[in-house]
Write a protein that holds these residues in place. Structure first.
Motif, short mmCIF file in Angstrom:
data_model
loop_
_atom_site.label_atom_id
_atom_site.label_comp_id
_atom_site.label_asym_id
_atom_site.label_seq_id
_atom_site.Cartn_x
_atom_site.Cartn_y
_atom_site.Cartn_z
N PRO A 1 0.76 -9.28 -3.63
CA PRO A 1 -0.53 -9.98 -3.60
C PRO A 1 -1.30 -9.63 -2.33
O PRO A 1 -0.71 -9.52 -1.24
CB PRO A 1 -0.15 -11.45 -3.62
CG PRO A 1 1.24 -11.50 -4.16
CD PRO A 1 1.88 -10.21 -3.73
N ILE A 2 -2.58 -9.46 -2.46
CA ILE A 2 -3.42 -9.08 -1.32
C ILE A 2 -3.30 -10.12 -0.21
O ILE A 2 -3.46 -11.32 -0.44
CB ILE A 2 -4.88 -8.89 -1.76
CG1 ILE A 2 -4.96 -7.62 -2.63
CG2 ILE A 2 -5.82 -8.78 -0.56
CD1 ILE A 2 -6.30 -7.33 -3.21
N GLY A 3 -2.99 -9.62 0.98
CA GLY A 3 -2.93 -10.46 2.17
C GLY A 3 -1.66 -11.26 2.37
O GLY A 3 -1.54 -11.98 3.36
N GLU A 4 -0.70 -11.16 1.46
CA GLU A 4 0.54 -11.93 1.58
C GLU A 4 1.71 -11.01 1.90
O GLU A 4 2.07 -10.16 1.10
CB GLU A 4 0.84 -12.67 0.27
CG GLU A 4 -0.14 -13.75 -0.06
CD GLU A 4 0.22 -14.46 -1.36
OE1 GLU A 4 1.42 -14.53 -1.70
OE2 GLU A 4 -0.70 -14.93 -2.02
N PRO A 5 2.33 -11.18 3.09
CA PRO A 5 3.48 -10.35 3.41
C PRO A 5 4.63 -10.58 2.43
O PRO A 5 4.90 -11.70 2.01
CB PRO A 5 3.89 -10.83 4.81
CG PRO A 5 2.68 -11.49 5.36
CD PRO A 5 1.97 -12.08 4.17
N ARG A 6 5.29 -9.50 2.05
CA ARG A 6 6.45 -9.55 1.15
C ARG A 6 7.60 -8.77 1.78
O ARG A 6 7.39 -7.72 2.36
CB ARG A 6 6.13 -8.92 -0.20
CG ARG A 6 5.10 -9.65 -1.00
CD ARG A 6 5.69 -10.88 -1.60
NE ARG A 6 4.70 -11.47 -2.48
CZ ARG A 6 4.64 -12.75 -2.76
NH1 ARG A 6 5.50 -13.57 -2.25
NH2 ARG A 6 3.73 -13.21 -3.57
N ARG A 7 8.80 -9.30 1.62
CA ARG A 7 10.01 -8.62 2.12
C ARG A 7 10.51 -7.67 1.04
O ARG A 7 10.65 -8.05 -0.12
CB ARG A 7 11.07 -9.64 2.47
CG ARG A 7 12.33 -9.04 3.08
CD ARG A 7 13.31 -10.14 3.45
NE ARG A 7 14.55 -9.64 3.99
CZ ARG A 7 14.81 -9.46 5.27
NH1 ARG A 7 13.90 -9.76 6.17
NH2 ARG A 7 15.97 -8.99 5.68
N VAL A 8 10.81 -6.43 1.46
CA VAL A 8 11.33 -5.41 0.56
C VAL A 8 12.45 -4.68 1.29
O VAL A 8 12.32 -4.35 2.46
CB VAL A 8 10.22 -4.40 0.18
CG1 VAL A 8 10.77 -3.29 -0.67
CG2 VAL A 8 9.07 -5.09 -0.54
N ALA A 9 13.54 -4.43 0.59
CA ALA A 9 14.63 -3.63 1.16
C ALA A 9 14.44 -2.20 0.70
O ALA A 9 14.32 -1.91 -0.49
CB ALA A 9 15.98 -4.16 0.70
N VAL A 10 14.40 -1.28 1.67
CA VAL A 10 14.21 0.13 1.38
C VAL A 10 15.26 0.93 2.16
O VAL A 10 15.30 0.88 3.39
CB VAL A 10 12.80 0.61 1.78
CG1 VAL A 10 12.64 2.09 1.51
CG2 VAL A 10 11.73 -0.19 1.06
N ASN A 11 16.11 1.61 1.42
CA ASN A 11 17.11 2.47 2.04
C ASN A 11 17.94 1.70 3.08
O ASN A 11 18.22 2.20 4.16
CB ASN A 11 16.43 3.70 2.65
CG ASN A 11 17.39 4.85 2.84
OD1 ASN A 11 18.36 4.99 2.11
ND2 ASN A 11 17.11 5.69 3.82
N GLY A 12 18.28 0.45 2.75
CA GLY A 12 19.09 -0.37 3.63
C GLY A 12 18.33 -1.03 4.77
O GLY A 12 18.94 -1.66 5.63
N ARG A 13 17.03 -0.93 4.80
CA ARG A 13 16.22 -1.50 5.87
C ARG A 13 15.23 -2.51 5.28
O ARG A 13 14.58 -2.23 4.29
CB ARG A 13 15.47 -0.40 6.59
CG ARG A 13 14.61 -0.94 7.73
CD ARG A 13 14.26 0.10 8.73
NE ARG A 13 15.51 0.52 9.37
CZ ARG A 13 15.69 1.69 9.96
NH1 ARG A 13 14.72 2.55 9.97
NH2 ARG A 13 16.82 1.99 10.53
N ALA A 14 15.12 -3.68 5.92
CA ALA A 14 14.18 -4.71 5.47
C ALA A 14 12.79 -4.42 6.04
O ALA A 14 12.63 -4.20 7.24
CB ALA A 14 14.65 -6.09 5.91
N LEU A 15 11.80 -4.41 5.15
CA LEU A 15 10.42 -4.17 5.55
C LEU A 15 9.55 -5.36 5.16
O LEU A 15 9.79 -6.02 4.15
CB LEU A 15 9.86 -2.92 4.85
CG LEU A 15 10.58 -1.60 5.05
CD1 LEU A 15 9.86 -0.50 4.28
CD2 LEU A 15 10.67 -1.26 6.52
#
Length: 120
Positions: free
Chosen positions: A15-29
């Protein structure tokens, strides 16, 4: 060292303007989408380790003289830590208070064919 592009999902899942947590290649973004851009940063505040994805994206007041109207800039480009309000520029990763010493790791991100992509 070469970078690799990761597909983190459909752009509309962010969603626009809302930070989201995503795991990518073992790293949290922490990923923040804006109408014309998408940003990705390591999801840890260097101050005391809070998840930046639990914070919010905002802008900042631009310089002005006393009595002048306050104008905001960098709308949606400033990520604010939820614990103590530390602010980071999502374009550069630099802290607004101490940009030479305090920063977060940012990663190139883009939207292509409706998909959110991050380079790591």
């Amino acid at each position: 060292m070469s970078s690799r592009t990761f597909d983190i999902g459909p752009a509309e899942a962010f969603p626009i303007g809302e930070p989201r947590r995503v795991a990518v290649n073992g790293r949290a973004l922490a990923v923040v989408r804006q109408p014309n851009a998408i940003y990705a940063a390591r999801d840890v505040c260097p101050h005391q380790g809070a998840r930046l994805s639990d914070g919010h994206a905002t802008g900042t007041a631009l310089p002005c003289l006393p009595g002048e109207e306050i104008v905001f800039g960098k709308i949606g480009e400033i990520l604010v830590c939820p614990w103590h309000g530390w602010e980071y520029d999502l374009r550069t990763g630099r802290s607004l208070i101490d940009p030479e010493k305090t920063r977060i790791r940012t990663y190139p991100a883009r939207i292509e064919n409706g998909r959110a992509l991050v380079e790591m």
